[in-house]
Design a protein around this motif. Structure first.
Motif, PDB file in Angstrom:
ATOM      1  N   TYR A  12       0.836  -1.203   0.000  1.00 17.77           N
ATOM      2  CA  TYR A  12       0.000   0.000   0.000  1.00 17.77           C
ATOM      3  C   TYR A  12       0.873   1.257   0.000  1.00 17.77           C
ATOM      4  CZ  TYR A  12      -4.613  -2.126   0.975  1.00 17.77           C
ATOM      5  OH  TYR A  12      -5.796  -2.811   0.906  1.00 17.77           O
ATOM      6  N   LEU A  13       1.907   1.283   0.821  1.00 17.47           N
ATOM      7  CA  LEU A  13       2.754   2.478   0.885  1.00 17.47           C
ATOM      8  C   LEU A  13       3.486   2.716  -0.424  1.00 17.47           C
ATOM      9  CD1 LEU A  13       4.203   2.386   4.503  1.00 17.47           C
ATOM     10  CD2 LEU A  13       2.292   3.724   3.602  1.00 17.47           C
ATOM     11  N   MET A  14       3.924   1.659  -1.083  1.00 20.40           N
ATOM     12  CA  MET A  14       4.591   1.840  -2.385  1.00 20.40           C
ATOM     13  C   MET A  14       3.601   2.349  -3.423  1.00 20.40           C
ATOM     14  SD  MET A  14       7.359  -1.276  -2.644  1.00 20.40           S
ATOM     15  CE  MET A  14       6.250  -2.623  -2.202  1.00 20.40           C
ATOM     16  N   THR A  17       2.715   6.029  -2.777  1.00 18.57           N
ATOM     17  CA  THR A  17       3.823   6.898  -3.187  1.00 18.57           C
ATOM     18  C   THR A  17       3.861   7.036  -4.701  1.00 18.57           C
ATOM     19  OG1 THR A  17       5.065   6.226  -1.232  1.00 18.57           O
ATOM     20  CG2 THR A  17       6.296   7.272  -3.012  1.00 18.57           C
ATOM     21  N   SER A  18       3.715   5.945  -5.398  1.00 22.94           N
ATOM     22  CA  SER A  18       3.731   5.981  -6.854  1.00 22.94           C
ATOM     23  C   SER A  18       2.569   6.786  -7.415  1.00 22.94           C
ATOM     24  CB  SER A  18       3.695   4.564  -7.424  1.00 22.94           C
ATOM     25  OG  SER A  18       3.677   4.595  -8.830  1.00 22.94           O
ATOM     26  N   ALA A  19       1.409   6.654  -6.816  1.00 26.00           N
ATOM     27  CA  ALA A  19       0.203   7.327  -7.317  1.00 26.00           C
ATOM     28  C   ALA A  19       0.074   8.767  -6.835  1.00 26.00           C
ATOM     29  CB  ALA A  19      -1.033   6.536  -6.903  1.00 26.00           C
ATOM     30  N   ASP A  23       0.452   9.824 -11.549  1.00 23.79           N
ATOM     31  CA  ASP A  23       1.120   9.242 -12.710  1.00 23.79           C
ATOM     32  C   ASP A  23       1.985   8.079 -12.249  1.00 23.79           C
ATOM     33  OD1 ASP A  23       2.122   8.803 -15.256  1.00 23.79           O
ATOM     34  OD2 ASP A  23       3.666  10.337 -15.073  1.00 23.79           O
ATOM     35  N   MET A  24       1.421   6.878 -12.255  1.00 23.87           N
ATOM     36  CA  MET A  24       2.178   5.692 -11.883  1.00 23.87           C
ATOM     37  C   MET A  24       2.988   5.254 -13.101  1.00 23.87           C
ATOM     38  SD  MET A  24      -0.580   3.603  -9.568  1.00 23.87           S
ATOM     39  CE  MET A  24       0.606   2.480  -8.843  1.00 23.87           C
ATOM     40  N   THR A  25       4.264   5.626 -13.116  1.00 27.51           N
ATOM     41  CA  THR A  25       5.098   5.344 -14.277  1.00 27.51           C
ATOM     42  C   THR A  25       5.492   3.874 -14.333  1.00 27.51           C
ATOM     43  OG1 THR A  25       7.190   5.792 -13.154  1.00 27.51           O
ATOM     44  CG2 THR A  25       6.040   7.697 -14.147  1.00 27.51           C
ATOM     45  N   VAL A  93      10.474   3.718  -4.310  1.00 28.57           N
ATOM     46  CA  VAL A  93       9.566   3.980  -5.432  1.00 28.57           C
ATOM     47  C   VAL A  93       9.621   5.448  -5.836  1.00 28.57           C
ATOM     48  CG1 VAL A  93       7.134   3.999  -6.129  1.00 28.57           C
ATOM     49  CG2 VAL A  93       8.068   2.043  -4.887  1.00 28.57           C
ATOM     50  N   ALA A  94       9.662   6.338  -4.862  1.00 28.84           N
ATOM     51  CA  ALA A  94       9.703   7.774  -5.162  1.00 28.84           C
ATOM     52  C   ALA A  94      11.005   8.166  -5.844  1.00 28.84           C
ATOM     53  CB  ALA A  94       9.514   8.580  -3.883  1.00 28.84           C
TER      54      ALA A  94
END
Length: 137
Positions: A12-14, A17-19, A23-25, A93-94
């Motif tokens: 969930y935390l990843m 952070t991505s979202a 923009d989840m690349t 992820v960030a």
């Protein structure tokens, strides 16, 4: 809504952070997959559950309580000994695209506060991730 498992909380935390910048690349999604496949904390995790957990996280963000509610449940679900690991996964992820947007920085601050992590731990995690991701060019 029930508490996520520790594995689910880490994922969930990843995802959050991505979202965070809406923009989840592909690079971020690939890093989430890499973390789940290679970090020892996930050694007993069934990898085929990853997509479903990410979708559950996205749904939870749109429910009552939104981001704050999800972060509160994640913090409750994570044992104290995994809180720095959880922040490290989110930071990974960030930082993977070598460009941290303001939204990602803000989400990482919220995560740090919810997980009650001290400044030195956060700085060490950030420094290690940046060193690991640095290139020659």
């Amino acid at each position: 809504m029930p508490l996520p498992s520790p594995h689910e909380a880490l994922i969930y935390l990843m995802v959050i952070t991505s979202a965070s910048d809406r923009d989840m690349t592909d690079v971020e999604l690939a890093r989430i997959g890499d973390v789940v496949r290679t970090w020892p904390v996930f050694e007993d995790f069934s990898h085929d559950r990853l997509v479903g957990i990410a979708q559950d996280c996205q749904k939870s963000l749109h429910e009552k309580g939104g981001l704050e509610g999800v972060l509160a449940r994640v913090a409750e679900a994570l044992p104290e000994r995994l809180r720095d690991t959880a922040y490290a996964a989110a930071f990974e992820v960030a930082a993977v695209d070598l460009e941290m947007r303001l939204e990602e920085v803000r989400v990482l601050q919220l995560i740090r506060l919810k997980l009650d992590l001290d400044t030195l731990t956060v700085a060490a995690i950030a420094r290690a991730a940046k060193a690991r991701l640095r290139t020659l060019t």
